[in-house]
Design a protein around this motif. Sequence first.
Motif, mmCIF file in Angstrom:
data_model
loop_
_atom_site.group_PDB
_atom_site.id
_atom_site.type_symbol
_atom_site.label_atom_id
_atom_site.label_comp_id
_atom_site.label_asym_id
_atom_site.label_seq_id
_atom_site.Cartn_x
_atom_site.Cartn_y
_atom_site.Cartn_z
ATOM 1 N N CYS A 1 -1.515 -33.024 18.346
ATOM 2 C CA CYS A 1 -1.985 -34.400 18.176
ATOM 3 C C CYS A 1 -1.331 -35.038 16.944
ATOM 4 O O CYS A 1 -1.400 -34.498 15.835
ATOM 5 C CB CYS A 1 -3.498 -34.409 18.016
ATOM 6 S SG CYS A 1 -4.132 -36.067 17.686
ATOM 7 N N CYS B 1 -6.996 -37.141 10.526
ATOM 8 C CA CYS B 1 -8.243 -37.104 11.294
ATOM 9 C C CYS B 1 -9.285 -36.214 10.608
ATOM 10 O O CYS B 1 -8.954 -35.133 10.117
ATOM 11 C CB CYS B 1 -7.951 -36.568 12.690
ATOM 12 S SG CYS B 1 -9.393 -36.544 13.759
ATOM 13 N N CYS C 1 -8.024 -36.933 23.191
ATOM 14 C CA CYS C 1 -8.552 -36.294 21.984
ATOM 15 C C CYS C 1 -9.328 -35.054 22.403
ATOM 16 O O CYS C 1 -10.058 -35.081 23.398
ATOM 17 C CB CYS C 1 -9.467 -37.268 21.233
ATOM 18 S SG CYS C 1 -10.275 -36.546 19.795
ATOM 19 N N HIS C 2 -9.163 -33.975 21.627
ATOM 20 C CA HIS C 2 -9.930 -32.759 21.932
ATOM 21 C C HIS C 2 -11.397 -32.889 21.523
ATOM 22 O O HIS C 2 -12.245 -32.172 22.033
ATOM 23 C CB HIS C 2 -9.305 -31.558 21.208
ATOM 24 C CG HIS C 2 -7.946 -31.192 21.739
ATOM 25 N ND1 HIS C 2 -7.741 -30.769 23.029
ATOM 26 C CD2 HIS C 2 -6.712 -31.218 21.156
ATOM 27 C CE1 HIS C 2 -6.454 -30.520 23.229
ATOM 28 N NE2 HIS C 2 -5.811 -30.798 22.101
ATOM 29 N N ALA D 1 -3.473 -35.771 13.747
ATOM 30 C CA ALA D 1 -4.188 -34.651 13.115
ATOM 31 C C ALA D 1 -4.207 -34.743 11.590
ATOM 32 O O ALA D 1 -5.233 -34.461 10.962
ATOM 33 C CB ALA D 1 -3.585 -33.325 13.564
ATOM 34 N N CYS E 1 -6.429 -28.851 18.030
ATOM 35 C CA CYS E 1 -5.614 -30.062 17.913
ATOM 36 C C CYS E 1 -4.132 -29.749 17.696
ATOM 37 O O CYS E 1 -3.301 -30.673 17.682
ATOM 38 C CB CYS E 1 -6.148 -30.941 16.794
ATOM 39 S SG CYS E 1 -7.907 -31.303 16.979
ATOM 40 N N HIS F 1 -11.824 -42.464 20.441
ATOM 41 C CA HIS F 1 -10.774 -41.751 19.704
ATOM 42 C C HIS F 1 -10.964 -41.975 18.207
ATOM 43 O O HIS F 1 -11.219 -43.103 17.773
ATOM 44 C CB HIS F 1 -9.395 -42.276 20.141
ATOM 45 C CG HIS F 1 -8.277 -41.371 19.745
ATOM 46 N ND1 HIS F 1 -7.788 -41.321 18.453
ATOM 47 C CD2 HIS F 1 -7.556 -40.472 20.463
ATOM 48 C CE1 HIS F 1 -6.805 -40.432 18.407
ATOM 49 N NE2 HIS F 1 -6.648 -39.901 19.610
#
Length: 334
Positions: A295, A301, A320-321, A298, A308, A263
């Motif tokens: 998420c 990230c 997590c995508h 996001a 997301c 992740h």
Amino acid sequence: MTERAPVLSVRGLSVRFLMPGGRRVAAVTDAHFDVAAGECLALIGESGCGKSVLASALLGLLPGNAQTAGRALLGELDLLAADERTLARTVRGRLIGLVPQSPAAHLTPVRTVRAQLEETVAELTAPRGGRKALRAAAEAAAERAAFPVDHLDHHPHELSGGLAQRAATALALVGDAPLLLADEPTTGLDRDLVDHTVDELRRHVDNTEGAGARPDTGRALLLITHDLAAAERIADRVALMYAGRIVELADATAFFGAPGPRHPYGRGLLDALPDRAFAPIPGLPPELGALPDGCAFAARCDRTTDACAAMPPLGGQVACHHPHAVLTKAADRA
Ligand code: SF4
């Protein structure tokens, strides 16, 4: 180890706080994990991510405005459904040994550490040999937690924060609770004492009798900490928590070593350490009362895409995508 029957099995545990004005704060959402006998699971994440709320839910110590959902099975007992009488008489201390986050609130202010230790030893282990055996057992418990025996006749208010933490740890190590729950047990301790304390917690769940074997104590350890070095030192597995959700479950060796966390939040946490990249994660976690639909990581990230905007499920042990790949060489880490 993980194929053994779990001591603690948490399924879909959620905690919401009802705030004035009808606002709801989602402190823990849909947590799933097991902790097996002889195993240490480290629940890690930044302060305020819901770790201690989860611990309070297991102990039945949530405030009155909390609502829970899901199950937390300790053997046959669902901790979330247990009444206060069961929790007070059977669970806290006997089935769950607690190393608390706030030892000052856990220790009885008007009694010396020795009196509290002797009382706990008498209640949980009933040693033979009368007063002398009780005294010896209390002193042995103190020494295991690196609490100085010459401070045993002090009251809690006479102790530094670090000594109070060690006194609370000594109390938790008495008895034979199948689950040891250590909530930030290293707060206020210097690095050497951190190592000593977590090693003692580890020994408490290990089978240390016999020649090299790990005798089965039947005990498990749930270590709740933001101290990644402590988690790396003793954990078998890691549950990574962000904004109230467990976003990765991983083998500790793989998480802290190679291939590393999958992740992006886990990568960021490790990269922020001074002995690694020393590159803090930009931004701050979202407010638990104002979580986004997708998420929650996001905004911080560097792998975000349109996907997301939808909440990633914990499929394949990482929510997590676009998780980091399982690589074979640490040098390949992106
Ligand atoms: S789901 Fe998207 S935003 Fe969330 S951690 Fe994964 S890549 Fe980043």
